[in-house]
Design a protein around this motif. Structure first.
Motif, PDB file in Angstrom:
ATOM      1  N   GLU A 157       0.780  -1.053  -0.055  1.00 37.14           N
ATOM      2  CA  GLU A 157       0.142  -0.079   0.104  1.00 37.14           C
ATOM      3  C   GLU A 157       0.752   1.251  -0.025  1.00 37.14           C
ATOM      4  O   GLU A 157       0.588   1.998  -0.646  1.00 37.14           O
ATOM      5  CB  GLU A 157      -0.801   0.053   1.080  1.00 37.14           C
ATOM      6  CG  GLU A 157      -1.776  -1.201   1.356  1.00 37.14           C
ATOM      7  CD  GLU A 157      -2.940  -1.485   0.320  1.00 37.14           C
ATOM      8  OE1 GLU A 157      -2.353  -1.297  -0.955  1.00 37.14           O
ATOM      9  OE2 GLU A 157      -3.874  -1.885   0.680  1.00 37.14           O
ATOM     10  N   ARG A 158       2.121   1.361   0.890  1.00 36.14           N
ATOM     11  CA  ARG A 158       2.663   2.455   1.024  1.00 36.14           C
ATOM     12  C   ARG A 158       3.781   2.601  -0.137  1.00 36.14           C
ATOM     13  O   ARG A 158       3.993   3.706  -0.565  1.00 36.14           O
ATOM     14  CB  ARG A 158       3.099   2.647   2.451  1.00 36.14           C
ATOM     15  CG  ARG A 158       3.253   4.063   2.861  1.00 36.14           C
ATOM     16  CD  ARG A 158       3.861   4.344   4.155  1.00 36.14           C
ATOM     17  NE  ARG A 158       3.737   3.533   5.257  1.00 36.14           N
ATOM     18  CZ  ARG A 158       3.235   4.040   6.407  1.00 36.14           C
ATOM     19  NH1 ARG A 158       2.943   5.368   6.458  1.00 36.14           N
ATOM     20  NH2 ARG A 158       3.240   3.172   7.373  1.00 36.14           N
ATOM     21  N   GLN A 159       4.348   1.197  -0.281  1.00 39.89           N
ATOM     22  CA  GLN A 159       5.393   1.446  -1.117  1.00 39.89           C
ATOM     23  C   GLN A 159       5.132   1.263  -2.763  1.00 39.89           C
ATOM     24  O   GLN A 159       5.970   1.238  -3.570  1.00 39.89           O
ATOM     25  CB  GLN A 159       6.429   0.501  -0.900  1.00 39.89           C
ATOM     26  CG  GLN A 159       6.950   0.937   0.519  1.00 39.89           C
ATOM     27  CD  GLN A 159       7.453   2.285   0.699  1.00 39.89           C
ATOM     28  OE1 GLN A 159       8.109   2.896  -0.017  1.00 39.89           O
ATOM     29  NE2 GLN A 159       7.537   2.821   2.110  1.00 39.89           N
ATOM     30  N   ALA A 160       3.853   0.736  -2.709  1.00 35.41           N
ATOM     31  CA  ALA A 160       3.226   0.364  -4.035  1.00 35.41           C
ATOM     32  C   ALA A 160       4.051  -0.595  -4.905  1.00 35.41           C
ATOM     33  O   ALA A 160       4.115  -0.693  -6.183  1.00 35.41           O
ATOM     34  CB  ALA A 160       3.041   1.687  -5.055  1.00 35.41           C
ATOM     35  N   LEU A 161       4.702  -1.452  -4.235  1.00 33.95           N
ATOM     36  CA  LEU A 161       5.453  -2.757  -4.849  1.00 33.95           C
ATOM     37  C   LEU A 161       4.229  -3.653  -5.369  1.00 33.95           C
ATOM     38  O   LEU A 161       3.192  -3.791  -4.721  1.00 33.95           O
ATOM     39  CB  LEU A 161       6.319  -3.570  -3.603  1.00 33.95           C
ATOM     40  CG  LEU A 161       7.198  -2.764  -3.248  1.00 33.95           C
ATOM     41  CD1 LEU A 161       8.364  -3.863  -2.561  1.00 33.95           C
ATOM     42  CD2 LEU A 161       8.250  -2.170  -4.148  1.00 33.95           C
ATOM     43  N   GLU A 162       4.836  -4.269  -6.470  1.00 33.30           N
ATOM     44  CA  GLU A 162       4.072  -5.317  -7.214  1.00 33.30           C
ATOM     45  C   GLU A 162       4.079  -6.532  -6.501  1.00 33.30           C
ATOM     46  O   GLU A 162       5.016  -6.992  -5.515  1.00 33.30           O
ATOM     47  CB  GLU A 162       4.363  -5.651  -8.471  1.00 33.30           C
ATOM     48  CG  GLU A 162       4.191  -4.372  -9.438  1.00 33.30           C
ATOM     49  CD  GLU A 162       2.825  -3.839  -9.748  1.00 33.30           C
ATOM     50  OE1 GLU A 162       1.757  -4.711  -9.448  1.00 33.30           O
ATOM     51  OE2 GLU A 162       2.589  -2.608 -10.071  1.00 33.30           O
ATOM     52  N   LEU A 163       2.916  -7.484  -6.214  1.00 31.86           N
ATOM     53  CA  LEU A 163       2.844  -8.682  -5.558  1.00 31.86           C
ATOM     54  C   LEU A 163       4.215  -9.657  -5.857  1.00 31.86           C
ATOM     55  O   LEU A 163       4.987  -9.972  -5.054  1.00 31.86           O
ATOM     56  CB  LEU A 163       1.697  -9.390  -5.902  1.00 31.86           C
ATOM     57  CG  LEU A 163       0.288  -8.897  -5.441  1.00 31.86           C
ATOM     58  CD1 LEU A 163      -0.667  -9.776  -5.369  1.00 31.86           C
ATOM     59  CD2 LEU A 163       0.599  -8.254  -4.271  1.00 31.86           C
ATOM     60  N   PRO A 164       4.560  -9.775  -6.964  1.00 23.98           N
ATOM     61  CA  PRO A 164       5.778 -10.563  -7.321  1.00 23.98           C
ATOM     62  C   PRO A 164       7.146  -9.956  -6.866  1.00 23.98           C
ATOM     63  O   PRO A 164       7.993 -10.646  -6.457  1.00 23.98           O
ATOM     64  CB  PRO A 164       5.986 -10.397  -9.023  1.00 23.98           C
ATOM     65  CG  PRO A 164       4.491 -10.062  -9.627  1.00 23.98           C
ATOM     66  CD  PRO A 164       4.136  -9.378  -8.493  1.00 23.98           C
ATOM     67  N   ASP A 165       7.110  -8.697  -6.785  1.00 22.46           N
ATOM     68  CA  ASP A 165       8.336  -8.157  -6.030  1.00 22.46           C
ATOM     69  C   ASP A 165       8.422  -8.260  -4.572  1.00 22.46           C
ATOM     70  O   ASP A 165       9.715  -8.654  -4.065  1.00 22.46           O
ATOM     71  CB  ASP A 165       8.212  -6.549  -6.255  1.00 22.46           C
ATOM     72  CG  ASP A 165       8.700  -6.099  -7.835  1.00 22.46           C
ATOM     73  OD1 ASP A 165       8.920  -6.983  -8.705  1.00 22.46           O
ATOM     74  OD2 ASP A 165       8.223  -5.132  -8.372  1.00 22.46           O
ATOM     75  N   ILE A 166       7.079  -8.249  -3.934  1.00 24.90           N
ATOM     76  CA  ILE A 166       7.039  -8.722  -2.475  1.00 24.90           C
ATOM     77  C   ILE A 166       7.558 -10.141  -2.350  1.00 24.90           C
ATOM     78  O   ILE A 166       8.243 -10.603  -1.344  1.00 24.90           O
ATOM     79  CB  ILE A 166       5.552  -8.295  -2.118  1.00 24.90           C
ATOM     80  CG1 ILE A 166       5.370  -6.721  -2.209  1.00 24.90           C
ATOM     81  CG2 ILE A 166       5.548  -8.650  -0.613  1.00 24.90           C
ATOM     82  CD1 ILE A 166       4.124  -6.286  -1.868  1.00 24.90           C
ATOM     83  N   CYS A 167       6.818 -10.980  -3.333  1.00 26.94           N
ATOM     84  CA  CYS A 167       7.082 -12.539  -3.004  1.00 26.94           C
ATOM     85  C   CYS A 167       8.668 -12.777  -3.303  1.00 26.94           C
ATOM     86  O   CYS A 167       9.418 -13.200  -2.498  1.00 26.94           O
ATOM     87  CB  CYS A 167       6.749 -13.267  -4.436  1.00 26.94           C
ATOM     88  SG  CYS A 167       4.853 -13.191  -4.355  1.00 26.94           S
ATOM     89  N   ASN A 168       9.405 -11.942  -4.276  1.00 31.21           N
ATOM     90  CA  ASN A 168      10.944 -12.180  -4.269  1.00 31.21           C
ATOM     91  C   ASN A 168      11.721 -11.828  -3.387  1.00 31.21           C
ATOM     92  O   ASN A 168      12.764 -12.290  -2.729  1.00 31.21           O
ATOM     93  CB  ASN A 168      11.380 -11.544  -5.764  1.00 31.21           C
ATOM     94  CG  ASN A 168      10.839 -12.188  -6.787  1.00 31.21           C
ATOM     95  OD1 ASN A 168      10.508 -13.497  -6.787  1.00 31.21           O
ATOM     96  ND2 ASN A 168      10.812 -11.573  -7.950  1.00 31.21           N
ATOM     97  N   LEU A 169      11.305 -10.580  -2.713  1.00 30.94           N
ATOM     98  CA  LEU A 169      11.815  -9.813  -1.778  1.00 30.94           C
ATOM     99  C   LEU A 169      11.949 -10.702  -0.461  1.00 30.94           C
ATOM    100  O   LEU A 169      12.887 -10.949   0.315  1.00 30.94           O
ATOM    101  CB  LEU A 169      11.603  -8.552  -1.150  1.00 30.94           C
ATOM    102  CG  LEU A 169      12.106  -7.429  -2.256  1.00 30.94           C
ATOM    103  CD1 LEU A 169      11.229  -6.001  -2.129  1.00 30.94           C
ATOM    104  CD2 LEU A 169      13.547  -7.184  -2.294  1.00 30.94           C
TER     105      LEU A 169
END
Lengths: 201, 86
Positions: A157-169
């Motif tokens: 929400e705040r950093q507007a990362l895409e879901l795949p980026d969150i998964c990878n990180l």
């Protein structure tokens, strides 16, 4: 992107104002990544180490990814190398906030709303957040979520990362990220609804 | 037919554009008929924006961190000039 190039040039020259701006802009996102991987207790140390790694590696930053992705990848790697051996299990345990969630209790047996959502007095986030009591209440709700849940919510929400980026990180599966995010959102919704109904936390 | 409960279960995927086309049609059809769920989705989006606008907590030790970074950079550029002198 031109702004980013300009910022990077200033950083390479050692411009302290540029460093300050960089830290202020990305500290929150880096903290969210660190907390999700190593937990709150060691997160600040990981973030500090990550910033030093950023300074060391900046001359080699080729701009193949965005600056933000690069910073968060460094943070995730720093965090992961810290716990290499003591891999934490991502808890999918259902942690709901202090005001519950939008769960089964809200629905009749036929799946219709039993207690329908109430109408809030405004749809403006700024107007809602103008109340200090509500800001405190939301901070409280965020603090009661699990660390991973909170981090996923903030990164999305705040950093507007895409879901795949969150998964990878964070090394979390796509479906788990979706579950964590959904539950966190419903907890936040429940807090706002509760505050709108009662005027208190 | 998608129930209100089913719609809430899909609500996050709706916000993130993660629905299959079948789910998307079911959600749209339901929303066209159900005022409660329209309100729920609208206010769920509002709460999304609220989190976005919630003030970020600032690192308390910002000055110390900036000093450490400056020292690190100094060290790096000293090493560089050392290399180039060789």
């Amino acid at each position: 992107m031109a702004d980013e190039q300009d910022l990077i040039q200033r950083l390479l020259k050692g411009d302290q104002a540029a460093y300050r701006a960089l830290v202020q802009q990305y500290q929150g996102a880096m903290r969210a990544v660190a907390i999700a991987i190593v937990g709150s207790a060691s997160a600040d140390e990981v973030v500090q180490d990550s910033w030093l790694a950023v300074v060391r590696n900046l001359p080699g930053f080729a701009g193949r990814s965005s600056l933000k992705t690069w910073l968060l990848t460094i943070t995730a790697n720093t965090a992961k190398s810290r716990l290499r051996k003591q891999r934490r299990e991502v808890s999918l345990e259902d942690v709901t906030g202090p005001h519950g969630s939008i769960d089964d209790a809200r629905f009749a047996d036929d799946g219709h709303w039993g207690r329908a959502p109430t109408l809030w007095h405004t749809d403006s986030p700024e107007a809602l957040l103008s109340e200090q009591a509500l800001r405190d209440c939301l901070e409280h709700t965020l603090a009661t979520l699990s660390e991973v849940q909170r981090s996923v919510l903030l990164l999305r929400e705040r950093q507007a990362l895409e879901l795949p980026d969150i998964c990878n990180l964070l090394d979390i599966s796509h479906s788990n990220v979706r579950v964590l995010l959904h539950r966190a959102r419903l907890s936040v919704f429940a807090t706002l609804e509760h505050f709108e109904e009662t005027g208190e936390c | 037919m998608l129930s209100c409960k089913g719609l809430v279960a899909l609500s996050s995927d709706l916000l993130d554009g993660e629905l299959t086309w079948k789910q998307r049609i079911a959600v749209r059809t339901h929303l066209a008929m159900c005022v409660h769920c329209r309100r729920f989705i609208r206010q769920l989006r509002v709460s999304q924006h609220v989190i976005r606008h919630l003030p970020d907590e600032q690192a308390p030790e910002l000055e110390a961190l900036l000093k450490a970074m400056q020292a690190q950079q100094q060290q790096g550029s000293d090493a560089d000039s050392g290399d180039s002198a060789k």
